[in-house]
Design an enzyme around this catalytic site. Structure first.
Site, PDB file in Angstrom:
ATOM      1  N   GLU A   1      32.670  45.127  18.053  1.00 44.95           N
ATOM      2  CA  GLU A   1      34.030  45.141  17.545  1.00 44.95           C
ATOM      3  C   GLU A   1      34.261  43.724  17.014  1.00 44.95           C
ATOM      4  OE1 GLU A   1      38.710  45.150  18.660  1.00 44.95           O
ATOM      5  OE2 GLU A   1      37.183  44.100  19.797  1.00 44.95           O
TER       6      GLU A   1
ATOM      7  N   ASP B   1      33.551  44.340  23.080  1.00 46.58           N
ATOM      8  CA  ASP B   1      34.926  43.993  22.760  1.00 46.58           C
ATOM      9  C   ASP B   1      35.007  42.542  22.291  1.00 46.58           C
ATOM     10  OD1 ASP B   1      37.826  44.729  22.965  1.00 46.58           O
ATOM     11  OD2 ASP B   1      37.833  43.061  24.382  1.00 46.58           O
TER      12      ASP B   1
END
Length: 554
Positions: A281, A222
């Site tokens: 990401e 993330d």
């Protein structure tokens, strides 16, 4: 900015790299994203959990995917639904236990599915033990060096240290009662870690080892672009900074120093057997900058969001596909293709909703599944689920709504329907009246149970597409070759025997059939509706449709 490492490979070196990576599972894997809260409820509290995921592994194996990606299930106060982690080595009781996680990983492997888990390294929860310690220890303490604390500006330090804005809206700083401010690029409950601190780096290496030792096959990282901030934390100089993410340079995202972290993580992943992977990401201002994350000694994949944000247009789609393939190819990597996820409006709704959106979304999946690289499927898209746009106000809890009420993510996170049984369509156990987000009363025909009995359903289309994809030699690293086609359409080949055509117009389009129909989102027709279609027949591609063809001379 040009790539400074790994991009000046000779043709021979690129061929050697291609040969070395051609059989690696992740280069053309189909990975299914499980948003754990909304997939399946195994204990009857109305919230999805690890037991629920485990109970549906046979469904995922039969669907034909290669791996599952689980959104965060770690201990968390859920200010951002698990992306605010309080304990990275344990499971939140909402989702089960550490034993449940181990059982799920082992069961998934027995079903032939690999498991990727979400790791959140940019920030912790404000209830993490480290942050509690930092708040108690006070200014100048070693505990505060794990985060980014600064004195404020103004006569009494009453102003934030700089002009950075939170992704969720407002200043990116929160002030403590002792006068110091801490950086939090997301919610105030998510303080940013200081990745210049060796203790932070060592801690996350230990966290990764913990889950690798438990058997996971990789990590979705993330905010992989966010851990390093520009030296001195300089001002941006203007407001509305969220619009810069992915389009312009900022001092808080995509700093060059993040690549040192990812190189260290790649070394760690490579030290384990079985090709464990890292998926970034990452938002970067250029395709070249994004490719930095997937150089040969960094991460294996980076999410490619360009097709997700592209309008429904043949020229735009082709440009995005070509640029994506070329950029990944510069560093010997494979591209990824994403149409929806837990952070964006479902693509059926983005493509117009209703029958129009359904036609386009069915065509889009045949397009993406026939492209070179890896594809990600967001749970429920195989059922043709739309965005839920009319959730009652009392259920809307997404912190991103603080920035813009129209940009909340609750509507794409509604639980998925398993059976045509109200009120929660088999998502939870019998007798449970409410799921954590209410499900539309019209979703019965979209349920897994209903669609399994309908050979024309979207679920059947996905299952057949994945079955064909898995058995065909033309996929894998076989390059794409563009073919001539009428305006408003796309056509390309993979290998000697496979062609994909896509009509992105709202009208039928005629062209010579490139072969026999393998699969179609909407069936094409011949001028006289003769069946079966043979290579060379003049056919009409239905509006907003895609067709897979097998050449007769294969």
């Amino acid at each position: 900015m040009s790539l400074d490492r790994g991009t000046n490979m000779t043709g021979l070196a690129r061929m050697d790299l291609a040969a070395a990576t051609a059989t690696r599972w992740w280069r053309d894997a189909v990975i299914y994203q499980v948003y754990v809260r909304s997939f399946a409820d195994g204990n009857g509290d109305g919230i999805g959990d690890l037991l629920g995921v485990r109970s549906r592994l046979r469904y995922l194996a039969d669907l034909g995917v290669d791996a599952i990606w689980l959104t965060p299930f770690f201990t968390s106060p859920m200010a951002d639904f698990g992306y605010d982690v309080a304990d990275y080595r344990n499971v939140d009781p909402i989702f089960g236990s550490l034993a449940d996680a181990k059982a799920l990983i082992d069961d998934a492997h027995r079903h032939g599915l690999r498991v990727i888990v979400d790791v959140v390294p940019n920030h912790t929860s404000d209830r993490h033990a480290w942050f509690h310690e930092a708040v108690a220890a006070g200014p100048g303490s070693a505990a505060r060096e794990r985060y980014i604390f600064r004195p404020g500006k103004g006569a009494d330090g009453e102003l934030p240290p700089n002009d950075w804005e939170s992704v969720f809206g407002g200043p990116a700083w929160t002030r403590l009662p002792d006068g110091e401010w801490y950086l939090r690029l997301f919610a105030s409950e998510q303080p940013d870690l200081n990745w210049e601190n060796p203790e932070v780096r060592a801690e996350f290496e230990s966290i990764l080892r913990f889950w690798l030792d438990l058997g996971v096959d990789g990590f979705r990282i993330d905010v992989a672009h966010g851990m390093i901030k520009a030296e001195g934390l300089p001002d941006v100089g203007h407001a509305d900074q969220v619009r810069m993410i992915g389009t312009d340079t900022t001092p808080f995202f995509d700093q060059d120093g993040v690549h040192e972290i990812h190189r260290a993580w790649r070394t760690l992943l490579d030290s384990y057997p079985g090709e464990r992977i890292g998926v970034a990401e990452a938002w970067a201002p250029t395709a070249q900058r994004l490719a930095n994350y997937i150089r040969p000694d960094e991460l294996h994949q980076a999410f490619n969001f360009q097709l997700l944000v592209a309008p429904w247009d043949a020229v735009g789609f082709r440009a995005v596909i070509q640029e994506s393939l070329e950029t990944a190819g510069m560093v010997g990597a494979s591209s990824t293709w994403v149409l929806s996820n837990h952070d964006v409006k479902r693509h059926l709704t983005r493509y117009g909703g209703g029958e129009l959106g359904l036609r386009r979304s069915r065509a889009a999946v045949l397009l993406t599944l026939s492209l070179p690289g890896s594809s990600y499927i967001y749970q429920g898209e195989e059922l043709g689920l739309p965005e839920v746009l009319d959730l009652p106000e009392e259920f809307l809890r997404d912190p991103q709504r603080l920035r813009n009420p129209d940009h909340g993510r609750d509507g794409c996170r509604v639980p998925i329907p398993w059976a045509d049984v109200r009120p929660h369509f088999g998502f939870s156990l019998p007798g449970i009246e409410e799921s954590w987000l209410p499900m539309p009363s019209s979703w019965g025909p979209l349920s897994v149970q209903s669609q399994l009995h309908d050979p024309a359903s979207t679920l059947h289309l996905y299952r057949e597409a994945l079955r064909i994809r898995r058995r065909r030699q033309a996929f894998g690293d076989t390059p794409l070759v563009w073919l001539d086609s009428p305006e408003g359409t796309l056509a390309f080949g993979r290998g000697d025997d496979f062609v994909c055509t896509v009509n992105l117009t709202g009208e039928p389009v005629e062209l010579p059939a490139p072969g026999r129909v393998l699969l179609a989102s909407t069936a094409p027709a011949t001028a006289g509706d003769a069946e079966p279609i043979a290579e060379g027949d003049l056919v009409r591609l239905a509006p907003d449709s895609a067709v897979w063809w097998e050449r007769d001379d294969a």
